[in-house]
Design a protein around this motif. Structure first.
Motif, PDB file in Angstrom:
ATOM      1  N   LYS A 284       1.371  -7.400  -0.719  1.00 14.43           N
ATOM      2  CA  LYS A 284       0.026  -7.152  -0.457  1.00 14.43           C
ATOM      3  C   LYS A 284      -1.603  -6.998  -1.362  1.00 14.43           C
ATOM      4  O   LYS A 284      -2.190  -7.250  -1.295  1.00 14.43           O
ATOM      5  CB  LYS A 284      -0.715  -4.901  -0.105  1.00 14.43           C
ATOM      6  CG  LYS A 284      -1.545  -4.602  -0.176  1.00 14.43           C
ATOM      7  CD  LYS A 284      -1.007  -3.297   0.256  1.00 14.43           C
ATOM      8  CE  LYS A 284      -2.968  -1.828   0.367  1.00 14.43           C
ATOM      9  NZ  LYS A 284      -2.684  -0.895   0.598  1.00 14.43           N
TER      10      LYS A 284
ATOM     11  N   TRP B 290      -0.664  -5.267   9.437  1.00 18.92           N
ATOM     12  CA  TRP B 290      -1.213  -4.039   9.486  1.00 18.92           C
ATOM     13  C   TRP B 290      -2.384  -3.964   8.892  1.00 18.92           C
ATOM     14  O   TRP B 290      -3.497  -4.336   8.261  1.00 18.92           O
ATOM     15  CB  TRP B 290      -0.835  -2.987   7.925  1.00 18.92           C
ATOM     16  CG  TRP B 290      -0.550  -1.782   8.091  1.00 18.92           C
ATOM     17  CD1 TRP B 290      -2.184  -0.792   7.283  1.00 18.92           C
ATOM     18  CD2 TRP B 290      -0.290  -0.496   8.799  1.00 18.92           C
ATOM     19  NE1 TRP B 290      -1.997   0.465   7.249  1.00 18.92           N
ATOM     20  CE2 TRP B 290      -0.771   0.388   7.988  1.00 18.92           C
ATOM     21  CE3 TRP B 290       0.417  -0.587   9.963  1.00 18.92           C
ATOM     22  CZ2 TRP B 290      -0.917   1.528   8.862  1.00 18.92           C
ATOM     23  CZ3 TRP B 290       0.889   0.821   9.933  1.00 18.92           C
ATOM     24  CH2 TRP B 290       0.130   2.109   9.937  1.00 18.92           C
TER      25      TRP B 290
ATOM     26  N   ASN C 106      -0.500  11.966   5.329  1.00 20.38           N
ATOM     27  CA  ASN C 106       0.038  10.589   5.164  1.00 20.38           C
ATOM     28  C   ASN C 106       1.513  10.710   6.810  1.00 20.38           C
ATOM     29  O   ASN C 106       1.043   9.887   7.846  1.00 20.38           O
ATOM     30  CB  ASN C 106       0.382   9.669   4.718  1.00 20.38           C
ATOM     31  CG  ASN C 106      -0.714   9.131   3.931  1.00 20.38           C
ATOM     32  OD1 ASN C 106      -1.864   8.999   4.464  1.00 20.38           O
ATOM     33  ND2 ASN C 106      -1.083   9.132   2.596  1.00 20.38           N
TER      34      ASN C 106
ATOM     35  N   SER D 159      -7.480 -10.549   3.040  1.00 15.16           N
ATOM     36  CA  SER D 159      -8.211  -9.308   3.842  1.00 15.16           C
ATOM     37  C   SER D 159      -9.444 -10.106   4.291  1.00 15.16           C
ATOM     38  O   SER D 159     -10.237 -10.420   3.511  1.00 15.16           O
ATOM     39  CB  SER D 159      -7.860  -8.530   2.564  1.00 15.16           C
ATOM     40  OG  SER D 159      -8.755  -8.728   1.504  1.00 15.16           O
TER      41      SER D 159
ATOM     42  N   ASN E 133      -6.371  -1.788   8.285  1.00 13.94           N
ATOM     43  CA  ASN E 133      -6.828  -0.262   7.823  1.00 13.94           C
ATOM     44  C   ASN E 133      -8.178  -0.357   8.158  1.00 13.94           C
ATOM     45  O   ASN E 133      -8.360  -0.996   6.894  1.00 13.94           O
ATOM     46  CB  ASN E 133      -6.633  -0.238   6.034  1.00 13.94           C
ATOM     47  CG  ASN E 133      -6.354   1.498   5.530  1.00 13.94           C
ATOM     48  OD1 ASN E 133      -7.477   1.563   6.240  1.00 13.94           O
ATOM     49  ND2 ASN E 133      -5.709   1.223   4.715  1.00 13.94           N
TER      50      ASN E 133
ATOM     51  N   ARG F  37       0.176  11.018   9.908  1.00 14.19           N
ATOM     52  CA  ARG F  37      -0.673   9.652  10.293  1.00 14.19           C
ATOM     53  C   ARG F  37       0.083   8.952  11.256  1.00 14.19           C
ATOM     54  O   ARG F  37       0.146   8.290  11.495  1.00 14.19           O
ATOM     55  CB  ARG F  37      -1.556   9.198   9.634  1.00 14.19           C
ATOM     56  CG  ARG F  37      -2.774  10.154   8.739  1.00 14.19           C
ATOM     57  CD  ARG F  37      -3.478   9.209   8.292  1.00 14.19           C
ATOM     58  NE  ARG F  37      -5.058   9.161   7.343  1.00 14.19           N
ATOM     59  CZ  ARG F  37      -5.495   9.187   6.496  1.00 14.19           C
ATOM     60  NH1 ARG F  37      -4.538   8.642   5.497  1.00 14.19           N
ATOM     61  NH2 ARG F  37      -6.104  10.391   6.462  1.00 14.19           N
TER      62      ARG F  37
ATOM     63  N   GLU G  24     -10.651   1.354   5.466  1.00 11.12           N
ATOM     64  CA  GLU G  24     -10.014   0.078   4.031  1.00 11.12           C
ATOM     65  C   GLU G  24     -11.656  -1.301   4.629  1.00 11.12           C
ATOM     66  O   GLU G  24     -11.833  -1.977   3.706  1.00 11.12           O
ATOM     67  CB  GLU G  24      -9.400   0.084   3.727  1.00 11.12           C
ATOM     68  CG  GLU G  24      -9.097  -0.659   2.060  1.00 11.12           C
ATOM     69  CD  GLU G  24      -7.756  -1.290   1.794  1.00 11.12           C
ATOM     70  OE1 GLU G  24      -7.522  -0.725   0.678  1.00 11.12           O
ATOM     71  OE2 GLU G  24      -6.928  -0.710   2.603  1.00 11.12           O
TER      72      GLU G  24
END
Length: 105
Positions: A96, A71, A49, A104, A73, A52, A76
């Motif tokens: 989150k 953000w 990570n 999401s 992902n 990354r 995911e």
């Protein structure tokens, strides 16, 4: 002798929250699997990570964690929207978790 008391349930729930698990306080299934991850694997996760983050373009990294940012992902298949008007360091994780259902896809 330590028993599975309210304090230990609280700690288990905290561990579950940190690992993105259902916060039910029960040590079984996924919780047990996460507890049994070897330290060498955790170190590898941290190193991967960190690498990354190193490759994220500087213009995309938030200057401060108290500003608003999005953000995405891709693996995911989720998008997270972060904003912390109270400058609370735990708000990002809580937002989150709360935001999963609302923001999401």
């Amino acid at each position: 002798m330590r028993v599975y008391d309210a304090d230990l349930v609280k700690q288990v729930k905290h561990f579950q929250m940190l690992h993105g698990l259902k916060e039910d306080g029960a040590v079984g299934g996924n919780t047990l699997a996460q507890l049994n991850v070897p330290i060498s694997q955790r170190i590898d996760q941290i190193m991967i990570n960190m690498e990354r983050w190193r490759w994220i373009p500087k213009r995309l990294v938030p200057k401060k964690l108290d500003q608003k940012y999005i953000w995405v992902n891709i693996p995911e298949y989720k998008m997270y929207i972060y904003e912390d008007p109270n400058n609370d360091p735990e708000a990002e994780r809580q937002y989150k978790n709360d935001g999963d259902a609302r923001y999401s896809w």
